[in-house]
Design a protein around this motif. Structure first.
Motif, mmCIF file in Angstrom:
data_model
loop_
_atom_site.group_PDB
_atom_site.id
_atom_site.type_symbol
_atom_site.label_atom_id
_atom_site.label_comp_id
_atom_site.label_asym_id
_atom_site.label_seq_id
_atom_site.Cartn_x
_atom_site.Cartn_y
_atom_site.Cartn_z
ATOM 1 N N ALA A 33 0.821 -1.214 0.000
ATOM 2 C CA ALA A 33 0.000 0.000 0.000
ATOM 3 C C ALA A 33 0.852 1.261 0.000
ATOM 4 C CB ALA A 33 -0.943 0.001 1.197
ATOM 5 N N THR A 34 2.069 1.138 0.525
ATOM 6 C CA THR A 34 2.961 2.304 0.566
ATOM 7 C C THR A 34 3.852 2.393 -0.655
ATOM 8 O OG1 THR A 34 4.659 1.140 1.831
ATOM 9 C CG2 THR A 34 2.981 2.341 3.089
ATOM 10 N N GLY A 35 3.658 1.493 -1.638
ATOM 11 C CA GLY A 35 4.400 1.612 -2.890
ATOM 12 C C GLY A 35 5.417 0.535 -3.186
ATOM 13 N N CYS A 36 5.636 -0.378 -2.272
ATOM 14 C CA CYS A 36 6.562 -1.493 -2.535
ATOM 15 C C CYS A 36 5.796 -2.525 -3.354
ATOM 16 C CB CYS A 36 7.049 -2.126 -1.232
ATOM 17 S SG CYS A 36 8.055 -1.057 -0.225
ATOM 18 N N THR A 37 6.150 -2.637 -4.629
ATOM 19 C CA THR A 37 5.373 -3.508 -5.500
ATOM 20 C C THR A 37 6.111 -4.770 -5.912
ATOM 21 O OG1 THR A 37 6.087 -2.231 -7.418
ATOM 22 C CG2 THR A 37 3.973 -1.622 -6.409
ATOM 23 N N THR A 38 7.415 -4.716 -6.000
ATOM 24 C CA THR A 38 8.160 -5.899 -6.424
ATOM 25 C C THR A 38 8.585 -6.717 -5.214
ATOM 26 O OG1 THR A 38 10.343 -4.865 -6.349
ATOM 27 C CG2 THR A 38 9.078 -4.602 -8.400
ATOM 28 N N PRO A 39 8.806 -8.008 -5.410
ATOM 29 C CA PRO A 39 9.287 -8.826 -4.291
ATOM 30 C C PRO A 39 10.598 -8.299 -3.697
ATOM 31 C CG PRO A 39 8.475 -10.244 -6.009
ATOM 32 C CD PRO A 39 8.472 -8.846 -6.576
ATOM 33 N N GLN A 40 11.483 -7.775 -4.527
ATOM 34 C CA GLN A 40 12.747 -7.246 -4.005
ATOM 35 C C GLN A 40 12.514 -6.019 -3.144
ATOM 36 O OE1 GLN A 40 15.892 -8.757 -4.312
ATOM 37 N NE2 GLN A 40 16.167 -7.352 -2.601
ATOM 38 N N GLN A 41 11.614 -5.140 -3.550
ATOM 39 C CA GLN A 41 11.299 -3.960 -2.742
ATOM 40 C C GLN A 41 10.694 -4.375 -1.403
ATOM 41 O OE1 GLN A 41 8.712 -1.941 -5.481
ATOM 42 N NE2 GLN A 41 10.324 -0.522 -6.150
ATOM 43 N N ILE A 42 9.827 -5.360 -1.438
ATOM 44 C CA ILE A 42 9.210 -5.855 -0.199
ATOM 45 C C ILE A 42 10.272 -6.475 0.695
ATOM 46 C CG2 ILE A 42 7.578 -7.524 0.762
ATOM 47 C CD1 ILE A 42 5.883 -7.044 -1.822
ATOM 48 N N ALA A 43 11.164 -7.275 0.110
ATOM 49 C CA ALA A 43 12.248 -7.884 0.890
ATOM 50 C C ALA A 43 13.112 -6.813 1.534
ATOM 51 C CB ALA A 43 13.090 -8.791 -0.003
ATOM 52 N N ASN A 44 13.466 -5.796 0.778
ATOM 53 C CA ASN A 44 14.282 -4.706 1.325
ATOM 54 C C ASN A 44 13.574 -4.006 2.474
ATOM 55 O OD1 ASN A 44 16.242 -5.256 -0.597
ATOM 56 N ND2 ASN A 44 15.598 -3.617 -1.966
ATOM 57 N N ALA A 45 12.268 -3.776 2.317
ATOM 58 C CA ALA A 45 11.499 -3.102 3.362
ATOM 59 C C ALA A 45 11.400 -3.966 4.620
ATOM 60 C CB ALA A 45 10.111 -2.741 2.850
ATOM 61 N N ASN A 47 13.598 -6.144 5.590
ATOM 62 C CA ASN A 47 14.929 -6.072 6.196
ATOM 63 C C ASN A 47 15.122 -4.754 6.941
ATOM 64 O OD1 ASN A 47 15.774 -8.626 5.326
ATOM 65 N ND2 ASN A 47 16.427 -7.817 3.356
ATOM 66 N N GLU A 48 14.656 -3.651 6.337
ATOM 67 C CA GLU A 48 14.786 -2.337 6.979
ATOM 68 C C GLU A 48 13.986 -2.262 8.278
ATOM 69 O OE1 GLU A 48 13.622 0.500 4.028
ATOM 70 O OE2 GLU A 48 15.376 0.068 2.768
ATOM 71 N N ARG A 49 12.874 -2.951 8.327
ATOM 72 C CA ARG A 49 12.045 -2.967 9.536
ATOM 73 C C ARG A 49 12.594 -3.909 10.609
ATOM 74 N NH1 ARG A 49 5.606 -2.655 8.302
ATOM 75 N NH2 ARG A 49 5.636 -0.736 7.129
ATOM 76 N N GLY A 50 13.611 -4.668 10.257
ATOM 77 C CA GLY A 50 14.206 -5.583 11.223
ATOM 78 C C GLY A 50 13.449 -6.887 11.369
ATOM 79 N N ILE A 51 12.588 -7.186 10.413
ATOM 80 C CA ILE A 51 11.844 -8.446 10.432
ATOM 81 C C ILE A 51 12.717 -9.492 9.758
ATOM 82 C CG2 ILE A 51 9.778 -9.639 9.638
ATOM 83 C CD1 ILE A 51 8.386 -6.858 9.645
ATOM 84 N N THR A 52 13.083 -10.509 10.506
ATOM 85 C CA THR A 52 13.976 -11.521 9.955
ATOM 86 C C THR A 52 13.204 -12.588 9.191
ATOM 87 O OG1 THR A 52 13.904 -12.800 11.995
ATOM 88 C CG2 THR A 52 15.696 -11.211 11.768
ATOM 89 N N ALA A 53 13.904 -13.235 8.290
ATOM 90 C CA ALA A 53 13.329 -14.346 7.544
ATOM 91 C C ALA A 53 13.177 -15.548 8.482
ATOM 92 C CB ALA A 53 14.219 -14.686 6.358
ATOM 93 N N ALA A 54 12.647 -16.624 7.975
ATOM 94 C CA ALA A 54 12.298 -17.779 8.810
ATOM 95 C C ALA A 54 13.459 -18.309 9.643
ATOM 96 C CB ALA A 54 11.745 -18.897 7.932
ATOM 97 N N ARG A 55 14.642 -18.319 9.093
ATOM 98 C CA ARG A 55 15.794 -18.846 9.834
ATOM 99 C C ARG A 55 16.642 -17.753 10.474
ATOM 100 N NH1 ARG A 55 17.876 -23.928 6.178
ATOM 101 N NH2 ARG A 55 15.937 -25.093 6.309
ATOM 102 N N GLY A 56 16.090 -16.564 10.546
ATOM 103 C CA GLY A 56 16.769 -15.484 11.244
ATOM 104 C C GLY A 56 17.661 -14.612 10.380
ATOM 105 N N SER A 58 18.410 -12.486 6.448
ATOM 106 C CA SER A 58 17.825 -11.414 5.651
ATOM 107 C C SER A 58 16.834 -11.968 4.640
ATOM 108 C CB SER A 58 18.927 -10.671 4.897
ATOM 109 O OG SER A 58 19.821 -10.082 5.796
ATOM 110 N N TRP A 59 15.921 -11.119 4.228
ATOM 111 C CA TRP A 59 14.932 -11.488 3.232
ATOM 112 C C TRP A 59 15.517 -11.362 1.835
ATOM 113 C CZ3 TRP A 59 10.245 -13.580 3.895
ATOM 114 C CH2 TRP A 59 9.714 -13.553 5.178
ATOM 115 N N ALA A 60 15.060 -12.228 0.949
ATOM 116 C CA ALA A 60 15.380 -12.170 -0.470
ATOM 117 C C ALA A 60 14.066 -12.189 -1.242
ATOM 118 C CB ALA A 60 16.251 -13.348 -0.873
#
Length: 69
Positions: A33-45, A47-56, A58-60
């Motif tokens: 909703a804030t403009g992140c449309t691609t999977p890479q943009q979402i992954a970057n966001a 990561n920036e929020r500090g939300i880790t991937a399943a195994r702790g 970074s997101w890809a």
């Protein structure tokens, strides 16, 4: 006996994955909703929020794609 254990383990893992996905989908929807449309943009966001991937780690983009499908 091992088959029952394997099936039980698989069920627990599936439930865990489903819960994680359900927890992340509102966050991803907010990012979209804030403009992140691609999977890479979402992954970057994520990561920036500090939300880790399943195994702790970074997101890809591929991990985001898997959640969205």
């Amino acid at each position: 006996m091992a088959r029952k254990g394997n099936a039980a383990s698989a069920a627990v893992r599936s439930a865990s994955v489903a819960k994680r996905r359900d927890d992340l989908l509102p966050v991803i929807a907010d990012l979209q909703a804030t403009g992140c449309t691609t999977p890479q943009q979402i992954a970057n966001a994520l990561n920036e929020r500090g939300i880790t991937a399943a195994r702790g780690g970074s997101w890809a983009a591929v991990q985001v794609r898997r959640i969205l499908t």
